[in-house]
Design an enzyme around this catalytic site. Structure first.
Site, PDB file in Angstrom:
ATOM      1  N   ASP A  95      -2.585  -4.505   6.738  1.00 39.64           N
ATOM      2  CA  ASP A  95      -2.433  -5.651   5.839  1.00 39.64           C
ATOM      3  C   ASP A  95      -1.188  -5.596   4.985  1.00 39.64           C
ATOM      4  OD1 ASP A  95      -3.007  -3.541   4.182  1.00 39.64           O
ATOM      5  OD2 ASP A  95      -5.066  -4.156   3.763  1.00 39.64           O
ATOM      6  N   GLU A 117      -7.215  -2.645  13.002  1.00 37.47           N
ATOM      7  CA  GLU A 117      -7.884  -2.670  11.689  1.00 37.47           C
ATOM      8  C   GLU A 117      -8.066  -4.125  11.221  1.00 37.47           C
ATOM      9  OE1 GLU A 117      -6.401  -1.408   7.575  1.00 37.47           O
ATOM     10  OE2 GLU A 117      -7.341   0.454   8.238  1.00 37.47           O
ATOM     11  N   GLU A 131      -2.673  -7.863  -0.120  1.00 35.70           N
ATOM     12  CA  GLU A 131      -3.171  -7.453   1.202  1.00 35.70           C
ATOM     13  C   GLU A 131      -4.307  -8.338   1.728  1.00 35.70           C
ATOM     14  OE1 GLU A 131      -2.539  -5.441  -1.338  1.00 35.70           O
ATOM     15  OE2 GLU A 131      -1.089  -3.957  -0.604  1.00 35.70           O
ATOM     16  N   HIS A 216      -1.889   3.538  -6.480  1.00 33.23           N
ATOM     17  CA  HIS A 216      -0.649   2.770  -6.297  1.00 33.23           C
ATOM     18  C   HIS A 216      -0.814   1.262  -6.154  1.00 33.23           C
ATOM     19  CE1 HIS A 216      -2.050   2.955  -2.113  1.00 33.23           C
ATOM     20  NE2 HIS A 216      -1.349   1.845  -1.949  1.00 33.23           N
ATOM     21  N   ARG A 218      -0.844  -2.685  -6.301  1.00 40.61           N
ATOM     22  CA  ARG A 218      -0.062  -3.644  -7.093  1.00 40.61           C
ATOM     23  C   ARG A 218      -0.910  -4.423  -8.093  1.00 40.61           C
ATOM     24  NH1 ARG A 218       5.283  -5.508  -5.333  1.00 40.61           N
ATOM     25  NH2 ARG A 218       5.996  -4.038  -3.770  1.00 40.61           N
ATOM     26  N   HIS A 249       2.929   8.380  -5.981  1.00 40.27           N
ATOM     27  CA  HIS A 249       3.555   7.356  -5.122  1.00 40.27           C
ATOM     28  C   HIS A 249       4.945   7.035  -5.657  1.00 40.27           C
ATOM     29  CE1 HIS A 249       4.034   3.439  -3.103  1.00 40.27           C
ATOM     30  NE2 HIS A 249       3.000   3.750  -2.331  1.00 40.27           N
TER      31      HIS A 249
END
Ligand code: UD1
Ligand code: UDP
Length: 376
Positions: A95, A117, A131, A216, A218, A249
Protein backbone atom coordinates in the site's frame (compact mmCIF):
# COMPACT_ATOMS: atom_id res chain seq x y z
CA UNK A 1 6.44 -14.68 -19.42
CA UNK A 2 8.05 -11.31 -18.75
CA UNK A 3 7.11 -10.45 -15.16
CA UNK A 4 8.04 -7.03 -13.81
CA UNK A 5 8.23 -6.76 -10.02
CA UNK A 6 8.45 -3.32 -8.45
CA UNK A 7 9.30 -2.19 -4.93
CA UNK A 8 10.43 1.08 -3.40
CA UNK A 9 10.40 0.82 0.39
CA UNK A 10 11.84 -1.52 3.00
CA UNK A 11 8.68 -3.54 3.66
CA UNK A 12 7.94 -4.04 -0.05
CA UNK A 13 11.48 -5.34 -0.61
CA UNK A 14 11.17 -7.76 2.32
CA UNK A 15 7.77 -9.00 1.22
CA UNK A 16 8.63 -9.27 -2.48
CA UNK A 17 12.03 -10.93 -1.96
CA UNK A 18 10.45 -14.42 -1.70
CA UNK A 19 8.42 -13.71 -4.87
CA UNK A 20 11.57 -12.61 -6.72
CA UNK A 21 13.52 -15.67 -5.52
CA UNK A 22 10.63 -17.92 -6.60
CA UNK A 23 10.32 -16.18 -9.99
CA UNK A 24 14.02 -16.80 -10.60
CA UNK A 25 13.45 -20.52 -9.99
CA UNK A 26 10.81 -20.79 -12.72
CA UNK A 27 12.32 -21.34 -16.17
CA UNK A 28 9.26 -19.85 -17.92
CA UNK A 29 9.75 -16.49 -16.19
CA UNK A 30 11.84 -13.61 -17.38
CA UNK A 31 11.89 -11.36 -14.29
CA UNK A 32 12.43 -7.62 -14.49
CA UNK A 33 13.22 -6.24 -11.03
CA UNK A 34 12.50 -2.54 -10.62
CA UNK A 35 13.28 -0.38 -7.59
CA UNK A 36 11.75 3.06 -7.54
CA UNK A 37 14.22 3.92 -4.77
CA UNK A 38 11.43 5.54 -2.72
CA UNK A 39 13.72 4.51 0.15
CA UNK A 40 17.51 4.48 -0.15
CA UNK A 41 19.46 3.31 2.93
CA UNK A 42 16.52 1.33 4.29
CA UNK A 43 16.26 -0.69 1.08
CA UNK A 44 19.93 -1.50 0.94
CA UNK A 45 19.62 -3.06 4.40
CA UNK A 46 17.23 -5.67 2.97
CA UNK A 47 18.49 -6.47 -0.51
CA UNK A 48 21.86 -7.81 0.70
CA UNK A 49 20.34 -10.68 2.62
CA UNK A 50 18.41 -11.92 -0.38
CA UNK A 51 21.17 -11.13 -2.93
CA UNK A 52 18.80 -9.00 -4.99
CA UNK A 53 20.13 -6.32 -7.31
CA UNK A 54 17.40 -4.43 -9.17
CA UNK A 55 17.66 -4.44 -12.97
CA UNK A 56 16.48 -0.83 -12.85
CA UNK A 57 16.86 1.64 -9.98
CA UNK A 58 14.90 4.87 -10.42
CA UNK A 59 16.49 6.52 -7.32
CA UNK A 60 13.44 8.62 -6.53
CA UNK A 61 14.04 9.36 -2.82
CA UNK A 62 14.41 12.98 -1.71
CA UNK A 63 14.83 14.13 1.90
CA UNK A 64 11.45 14.66 3.58
CA UNK A 65 9.60 14.04 0.32
CA UNK A 66 5.93 15.02 0.18
CA UNK A 67 3.28 12.51 -0.86
CA UNK A 68 2.51 14.51 -4.01
CA UNK A 69 6.18 14.74 -5.00
CA UNK A 70 6.95 11.06 -4.63
CA UNK A 71 3.64 10.03 -6.22
CA UNK A 72 4.14 12.25 -9.27
CA UNK A 73 7.75 11.18 -9.81
CA UNK A 74 6.90 7.49 -9.36
CA UNK A 75 3.99 7.70 -11.83
CA UNK A 76 6.07 9.40 -14.52
CA UNK A 77 9.18 7.28 -14.08
CA UNK A 78 7.26 4.00 -13.94
CA UNK A 79 5.36 4.96 -17.09
CA UNK A 80 8.67 5.45 -18.91
CA UNK A 81 10.06 2.14 -17.67
CA UNK A 82 6.94 0.13 -18.47
CA UNK A 83 6.67 1.72 -21.91
CA UNK A 84 10.29 0.85 -22.67
CA UNK A 85 10.19 -2.73 -21.34
CA UNK A 86 6.54 -3.78 -21.98
CA UNK A 87 6.29 -6.60 -19.42
CA UNK A 88 3.39 -9.08 -19.64
CA UNK A 89 2.36 -8.14 -16.15
CA UNK A 90 3.46 -6.04 -13.17
CA UNK A 91 3.59 -7.27 -9.57
CA UNK A 92 3.10 -4.66 -6.84
CA UNK A 93 2.98 -5.20 -3.08
CA UNK A 94 1.03 -3.62 -0.28
CA UNK A 95 0.00 0.00 0.00
CA UNK A 96 2.91 2.37 -0.47
CA UNK A 97 3.17 5.25 -2.92
CA UNK A 98 5.43 3.08 -5.08
CA UNK A 99 2.80 0.34 -5.24
CA UNK A 100 -0.11 2.71 -5.93
CA UNK A 101 1.65 4.85 -8.56
CA UNK A 102 3.15 1.80 -10.29
CA UNK A 103 -0.22 0.06 -10.47
CA UNK A 104 -1.77 3.18 -11.99
CA UNK A 105 1.06 3.52 -14.51
CA UNK A 106 0.52 -0.10 -15.59
CA UNK A 107 -3.25 0.39 -15.77
CA UNK A 108 -2.86 3.41 -18.05
CA UNK A 109 -0.69 1.26 -20.35
CA UNK A 110 -3.08 -1.74 -20.27
CA UNK A 111 -0.49 -3.89 -18.50
CA UNK A 112 -2.18 -6.32 -16.07
CA UNK A 113 -1.39 -5.81 -12.39
CA UNK A 114 -0.94 -8.48 -9.72
CA UNK A 115 -1.42 -7.21 -6.17
CA UNK A 116 0.41 -9.04 -3.39
CA UNK A 117 -1.10 -8.46 0.08
CA UNK A 118 -4.50 -7.47 -1.28
CA UNK A 119 -7.67 -6.87 0.69
CA UNK A 120 -6.37 -5.24 3.88
CA UNK A 121 -8.83 -2.65 5.16
CA UNK A 122 -9.41 -0.47 8.20
CA UNK A 123 -12.37 1.20 6.46
CA UNK A 124 -11.01 4.48 7.82
CA UNK A 125 -9.62 6.58 4.94
CA UNK A 126 -7.26 8.52 7.19
CA UNK A 127 -5.69 5.62 9.10
CA UNK A 128 -3.27 4.47 8.00
CA UNK A 129 -2.72 7.58 5.91
CA UNK A 130 -2.36 7.45 2.94
CA UNK A 131 -2.05 3.66 2.78
CA UNK A 132 -5.75 2.83 3.23
CA UNK A 133 -6.56 4.76 0.07
CA UNK A 134 -3.49 3.48 -1.80
CA UNK A 135 -4.57 -0.10 -1.32
CA UNK A 136 -8.12 0.63 -2.43
CA UNK A 137 -6.82 2.29 -5.61
CA UNK A 138 -4.64 -0.73 -6.33
CA UNK A 139 -7.61 -3.06 -5.79
CA UNK A 140 -9.57 -1.11 -8.40
CA UNK A 141 -6.98 -1.69 -11.14
CA UNK A 142 -5.58 -5.14 -10.28
CA UNK A 143 -6.31 -8.40 -12.15
CA UNK A 144 -4.85 -10.71 -9.52
CA UNK A 145 -5.59 -10.10 -5.85
CA UNK A 146 -3.34 -12.20 -3.61
CA UNK A 147 -5.02 -12.02 -0.23
CA UNK A 148 -2.98 -12.99 2.83
CA UNK A 149 -5.98 -14.19 4.86
CA UNK A 150 -9.63 -15.20 4.54
CA UNK A 151 -10.58 -11.90 6.15
CA UNK A 152 -8.77 -10.04 3.35
CA UNK A 153 -10.57 -12.15 0.76
CA UNK A 154 -13.89 -11.27 2.41
CA UNK A 155 -13.12 -7.55 2.12
CA UNK A 156 -12.22 -7.90 -1.56
CA UNK A 157 -15.46 -9.75 -2.24
CA UNK A 158 -17.45 -7.21 -0.24
CA UNK A 159 -15.89 -4.37 -2.22
CA UNK A 160 -16.69 -6.09 -5.55
CA UNK A 161 -13.04 -6.23 -6.57
CA UNK A 162 -13.61 -8.26 -9.71
CA UNK A 163 -13.98 -5.22 -11.94
CA UNK A 164 -11.28 -6.28 -14.42
CA UNK A 165 -12.44 -9.89 -14.55
CA UNK A 166 -9.83 -10.60 -11.93
CA UNK A 167 -9.14 -13.38 -9.54
CA UNK A 168 -8.84 -13.49 -5.75
CA UNK A 169 -6.61 -16.12 -4.17
CA UNK A 170 -5.74 -16.58 -0.50
CA UNK A 171 -2.00 -17.25 -0.40
CA UNK A 172 -0.81 -16.24 3.06
CA UNK A 173 1.47 -13.23 3.45
CA UNK A 174 4.89 -13.44 1.80
CA UNK A 175 6.33 -11.71 4.89
CA UNK A 176 6.21 -15.09 6.64
CA UNK A 177 8.20 -16.66 3.76
CA UNK A 178 10.76 -13.85 4.21
CA UNK A 179 10.81 -14.19 7.99
CA UNK A 180 11.53 -17.93 7.85
CA UNK A 181 14.36 -17.31 5.37
CA UNK A 182 15.78 -14.66 7.71
CA UNK A 183 15.43 -16.90 10.78
CA UNK A 184 17.40 -19.62 8.96
CA UNK A 185 20.05 -17.08 7.91
CA UNK A 186 20.36 -15.79 11.49
CA UNK A 187 20.80 -19.33 12.77
CA UNK A 188 23.40 -20.21 10.16
CA UNK A 189 25.38 -17.03 10.66
CA UNK A 190 24.40 -14.91 13.71
CA UNK A 191 24.49 -11.21 12.77
CA UNK A 192 27.02 -9.00 14.52
CA UNK A 193 25.70 -5.53 15.27
CA UNK A 194 26.48 -3.38 18.36
CA UNK A 195 22.87 -2.79 19.46
CA UNK A 196 22.04 -6.46 19.01
CA UNK A 197 25.17 -7.44 20.99
CA UNK A 198 24.18 -5.01 23.78
CA UNK A 199 20.67 -6.49 23.86
CA UNK A 200 21.95 -10.06 24.06
CA UNK A 201 24.39 -9.03 26.81
CA UNK A 202 21.61 -7.26 28.78
CA UNK A 203 19.39 -10.34 28.60
CA UNK A 204 22.06 -12.52 30.25
CA UNK A 205 20.63 -11.38 33.60
CA UNK A 206 17.32 -13.27 33.97
CA UNK A 207 15.75 -10.32 35.83
CA UNK A 208 16.33 -8.02 32.87
CA UNK A 209 13.68 -7.32 30.23
CA UNK A 210 14.13 -6.17 26.65
CA UNK A 211 11.50 -4.22 24.72
CA UNK A 212 11.93 -3.60 21.00
CA UNK A 213 10.39 -0.42 19.58
CA UNK A 214 9.60 0.88 16.09
CA UNK A 215 7.38 3.79 15.00
CA UNK A 216 6.95 5.78 11.82
CA UNK A 217 3.33 6.22 10.64
CA UNK A 218 2.49 9.52 8.95
CA UNK A 219 -0.94 9.87 10.57
CA UNK A 220 0.78 9.99 13.98
CA UNK A 221 3.22 12.81 13.20
CA UNK A 222 3.06 15.74 15.57
CA UNK A 223 1.27 15.42 18.90
CA UNK A 224 0.38 11.68 18.75
CA UNK A 225 4.00 10.81 17.99
CA UNK A 226 5.14 12.88 20.99
CA UNK A 227 2.60 11.06 23.17
CA UNK A 228 4.05 7.77 21.94
CA UNK A 229 7.57 8.93 22.88
CA UNK A 230 6.41 10.18 26.30
CA UNK A 231 4.75 6.80 26.93
CA UNK A 232 8.03 5.05 26.13
CA UNK A 233 9.92 7.36 28.49
CA UNK A 234 7.41 6.62 31.27
CA UNK A 235 7.94 2.88 30.76
CA UNK A 236 11.74 3.23 30.88
CA UNK A 237 11.65 5.43 33.98
CA UNK A 238 9.28 3.13 35.89
CA UNK A 239 11.18 -0.05 34.97
CA UNK A 240 14.94 0.42 35.16
CA UNK A 241 15.51 -3.32 34.67
CA UNK A 242 13.87 -3.04 31.26
CA UNK A 243 15.94 -1.83 28.31
CA UNK A 244 14.14 -0.29 25.35
CA UNK A 245 15.92 -0.66 22.01
CA UNK A 246 14.59 1.57 19.25
CA UNK A 247 16.01 1.44 15.69
CA UNK A 248 14.86 4.86 14.53
CA UNK A 249 13.22 5.24 11.09
CA UNK A 250 15.07 7.71 8.85
CA UNK A 251 12.09 10.00 8.27
CA UNK A 252 13.08 13.41 9.77
CA UNK A 253 9.58 13.72 11.30
CA UNK A 254 10.47 10.65 13.36
CA UNK A 255 14.14 11.38 14.07
CA UNK A 256 13.57 14.82 15.63
CA UNK A 257 10.98 14.00 18.35
CA UNK A 258 12.60 10.65 19.14
CA UNK A 259 16.00 12.24 19.79
CA UNK A 260 14.51 15.20 21.67
CA UNK A 261 12.25 13.19 23.98
CA UNK A 262 14.12 9.88 24.35
CA UNK A 263 17.75 10.87 23.78
CA UNK A 264 18.69 11.27 27.45
CA UNK A 265 17.03 8.27 29.12
CA UNK A 266 19.78 5.78 30.09
CA UNK A 267 17.77 2.58 29.52
CA UNK A 268 16.50 3.68 26.12
CA UNK A 269 18.93 2.79 23.36
CA UNK A 270 18.37 4.60 20.08
CA UNK A 271 19.79 2.52 17.26
CA UNK A 272 20.31 3.08 13.55
CA UNK A 273 18.03 1.29 11.09
CA UNK A 274 19.02 -2.37 11.30
CA UNK A 275 19.46 -4.73 8.42
CA UNK A 276 16.80 -7.43 8.25
CA UNK A 277 18.73 -10.32 9.88
CA UNK A 278 19.86 -8.10 12.79
CA UNK A 279 16.29 -6.88 13.29
CA UNK A 280 14.92 -10.42 13.23
CA UNK A 281 17.56 -11.47 15.79
CA UNK A 282 16.54 -8.51 17.95
CA UNK A 283 12.87 -9.55 17.74
CA UNK A 284 13.91 -13.03 18.86
CA UNK A 285 15.94 -11.60 21.78
CA UNK A 286 13.18 -9.26 22.93
CA UNK A 287 10.47 -10.01 25.49
CA UNK A 288 7.90 -7.98 23.64
CA UNK A 289 7.54 -5.34 20.93
CA UNK A 290 5.91 -1.91 20.74
CA UNK A 291 5.29 -0.86 17.14
CA UNK A 292 3.04 0.75 14.56
CA UNK A 293 4.60 -1.26 11.73
CA UNK A 294 2.45 -3.49 9.57
CA UNK A 295 5.16 -6.04 8.89
CA UNK A 296 6.22 -6.34 12.52
CA UNK A 297 2.59 -6.99 13.54
CA UNK A 298 2.68 -9.97 11.20
CA UNK A 299 6.14 -11.28 12.07
CA UNK A 300 6.09 -11.03 15.87
CA UNK A 301 3.21 -13.51 16.47
CA UNK A 302 5.05 -16.08 14.32
CA UNK A 303 7.99 -15.67 16.73
CA UNK A 304 5.78 -15.86 19.82
CA UNK A 305 6.44 -12.23 20.82
CA UNK A 306 3.59 -10.12 22.23
CA UNK A 307 2.98 -6.81 20.45
CA UNK A 308 1.51 -3.52 21.63
CA UNK A 309 0.38 -1.61 18.55
CA UNK A 310 0.50 2.17 18.92
CA UNK A 311 -2.41 2.76 16.55
CA UNK A 312 -6.15 3.17 17.09
CA UNK A 313 -7.13 0.84 14.23
CA UNK A 314 -5.38 -1.94 12.39
CA UNK A 315 -5.96 -3.61 9.06
CA UNK A 316 -4.37 -6.71 10.58
CA UNK A 317 -7.00 -7.81 13.11
CA UNK A 318 -6.22 -11.54 12.94
CA UNK A 319 -3.47 -11.50 15.59
CA UNK A 320 -5.53 -9.17 17.79
CA UNK A 321 -8.31 -11.77 17.76
CA UNK A 322 -5.80 -14.57 18.34
CA UNK A 323 -4.56 -12.75 21.46
CA UNK A 324 -0.94 -11.93 20.64
CA UNK A 325 -1.48 -8.28 19.74
CA UNK A 326 -3.14 -5.44 21.65
CA UNK A 327 -4.06 -2.02 20.24
CA UNK A 328 -3.05 0.79 22.59
CA UNK A 329 -3.09 3.81 20.25
CA UNK A 330 -0.41 6.49 20.17
CA UNK A 331 -1.56 7.51 23.67
CA UNK A 332 0.81 7.97 26.58
CA UNK A 333 -1.27 6.44 29.39
CA UNK A 334 -2.74 3.34 27.67
CA UNK A 335 0.68 2.55 26.20
CA UNK A 336 2.32 2.82 29.61
CA UNK A 337 -0.44 0.82 31.32
CA UNK A 338 -0.29 -2.10 28.87
CA UNK A 339 3.52 -2.25 28.91
CA UNK A 340 3.47 -2.12 32.72
CA UNK A 341 0.99 -5.01 32.77
CA UNK A 342 3.11 -7.08 30.39
CA UNK A 343 6.19 -6.40 32.54
CA UNK A 344 4.48 -7.33 35.80
CA UNK A 345 1.86 -10.00 34.99
CA UNK A 346 3.36 -13.37 34.13
CA UNK A 347 -0.12 -14.61 33.33
CA UNK A 348 -0.82 -11.90 30.75
CA UNK A 349 2.65 -12.25 29.28
CA UNK A 350 2.28 -15.99 28.80
CA UNK A 351 -1.19 -15.64 27.33
CA UNK A 352 0.10 -13.16 24.73
CA UNK A 353 3.35 -15.00 23.96
CA UNK A 354 1.79 -18.02 22.24
CA UNK A 355 3.51 -18.69 18.96
CA UNK A 356 1.00 -18.49 16.09
CA UNK A 357 1.00 -17.42 12.49
CA UNK A 358 -2.38 -16.21 11.32
CA UNK A 359 -0.70 -14.44 8.39
CA UNK A 360 0.84 -17.38 6.57
CA UNK A 361 2.69 -20.67 6.51
CA UNK A 362 5.82 -19.52 4.68
CA UNK A 363 4.72 -20.81 1.26
CA UNK A 364 2.90 -17.80 -0.17
CA UNK A 365 5.41 -17.04 -2.94
CA UNK A 366 5.13 -20.42 -4.75
CA UNK A 367 1.33 -20.10 -4.66
CA UNK A 368 1.58 -16.67 -6.26
CA UNK A 369 3.91 -17.85 -9.04
CA UNK A 370 1.71 -20.90 -9.70
CA UNK A 371 -1.32 -18.66 -10.10
CA UNK A 372 0.49 -16.18 -12.36
CA UNK A 373 1.83 -18.89 -14.67
CA UNK A 374 -1.46 -20.72 -15.08
CA UNK A 375 -3.39 -17.57 -15.87
CA UNK A 376 -6.17 -17.81 -18.35
C1 UD1 B 1 6.77 4.65 3.54
C2 UD1 B 1 5.36 4.16 3.19
C3 UD1 B 1 4.75 3.41 4.37
C4 UD1 B 1 5.68 2.33 4.86
C5 UD1 B 1 7.04 2.92 5.15
C6 UD1 B 1 7.97 1.82 5.53
C7 UD1 B 1 4.12 5.60 1.66
C8 UD1 B 1 3.09 6.66 1.53
N1 UD1 B 1 4.48 5.28 2.91
O1 UD1 B 1 6.66 5.65 4.55
O2 UD1 B 1 3.53 2.82 3.96
O3 UD1 B 1 5.15 1.77 6.03
O4 UD1 B 1 7.54 3.57 3.99
O5 UD1 B 1 9.09 2.29 6.20
O6 UD1 B 1 4.58 5.05 0.68
N2 UD1 B 1 14.24 8.23 4.40
C9 UD1 B 1 15.61 8.18 4.27
N3 UD1 B 1 16.21 7.02 3.86
C10 UD1 B 1 15.49 5.90 3.59
C11 UD1 B 1 14.11 5.95 3.74
C12 UD1 B 1 13.49 7.12 4.13
O7 UD1 B 1 16.29 9.17 4.51
O8 UD1 B 1 16.10 4.87 3.24
C13 UD1 B 1 13.58 9.50 4.81
C14 UD1 B 1 13.62 10.55 3.68
O9 UD1 B 1 13.78 11.81 4.24
C15 UD1 B 1 12.22 10.41 3.07
C16 UD1 B 1 11.40 10.14 4.34
O10 UD1 B 1 12.21 9.26 5.12
O11 UD1 B 1 11.81 11.56 2.37
C17 UD1 B 1 10.04 9.57 4.11
O12 UD1 B 1 10.06 8.45 3.25
P1 UD1 B 1 8.69 7.98 2.50
O13 UD1 B 1 8.99 6.75 1.72
O14 UD1 B 1 8.08 9.12 1.79
O15 UD1 B 1 7.70 7.66 3.66
P2 UD1 B 1 7.80 6.70 4.88
O16 UD1 B 1 7.33 7.48 6.03
O17 UD1 B 1 9.11 6.01 4.94
N1 UDP C 1 12.71 -3.95 9.93
C1 UDP C 1 14.07 -4.02 9.66
N2 UDP C 1 14.92 -3.19 10.35
C2 UDP C 1 14.47 -2.27 11.25
C3 UDP C 1 13.09 -2.19 11.50
C4 UDP C 1 12.23 -3.03 10.80
O1 UDP C 1 14.51 -4.84 8.85
O2 UDP C 1 15.30 -1.56 11.83
C5 UDP C 1 11.80 -4.82 9.17
C6 UDP C 1 10.72 -5.56 9.95
O3 UDP C 1 11.16 -6.83 10.37
C7 UDP C 1 9.58 -5.67 8.96
C8 UDP C 1 9.75 -4.43 8.10
O4 UDP C 1 11.07 -3.96 8.31
O5 UDP C 1 9.71 -6.79 8.11
C9 UDP C 1 8.74 -3.38 8.47
O6 UDP C 1 9.01 -2.22 7.79
P1 UDP C 1 8.40 -0.82 8.23
O7 UDP C 1 8.12 -0.82 9.69
O8 UDP C 1 9.35 0.21 7.70
O9 UDP C 1 7.08 -0.70 7.35
P2 UDP C 1 5.59 -1.26 7.53
O10 UDP C 1 5.65 -2.71 7.80
O11 UDP C 1 4.95 -0.48 8.62
O12 UDP C 1 4.95 -0.93 6.22
Amino acid sequence: VKIAIVFGTRPEAIKLAPVILEARRRPQVLPLIISTGQHREMLAAVLNLFSITPDLDLQLMRPNQSLAEISARALTSMTEVLTAHRPDLLVVQGDTTTAMASALAAFYLHIPVAHVEAGLRTDCPTAPFPEEINRRVISQVAHWHFAPTEQARAYLERDGMMTLGGRILVTGNTVIDALYLAVAAVKASPPVQPDLQAAIEWKRDPAHRLILITGHRRESFGRPFEEFCLGLRDIAEAHPWAMLVYPVHLNPNVQEPVRRILGKTPNIRLAPVLDYPAFVALMQTSDFIITDSGGVQEEAPALGKPVLVTRDVTERPEAVHAGGVRLVGPHRQPLFASAHELLTSKQLYEAMAQRQSPYGDGHAAPRILDALLHRD
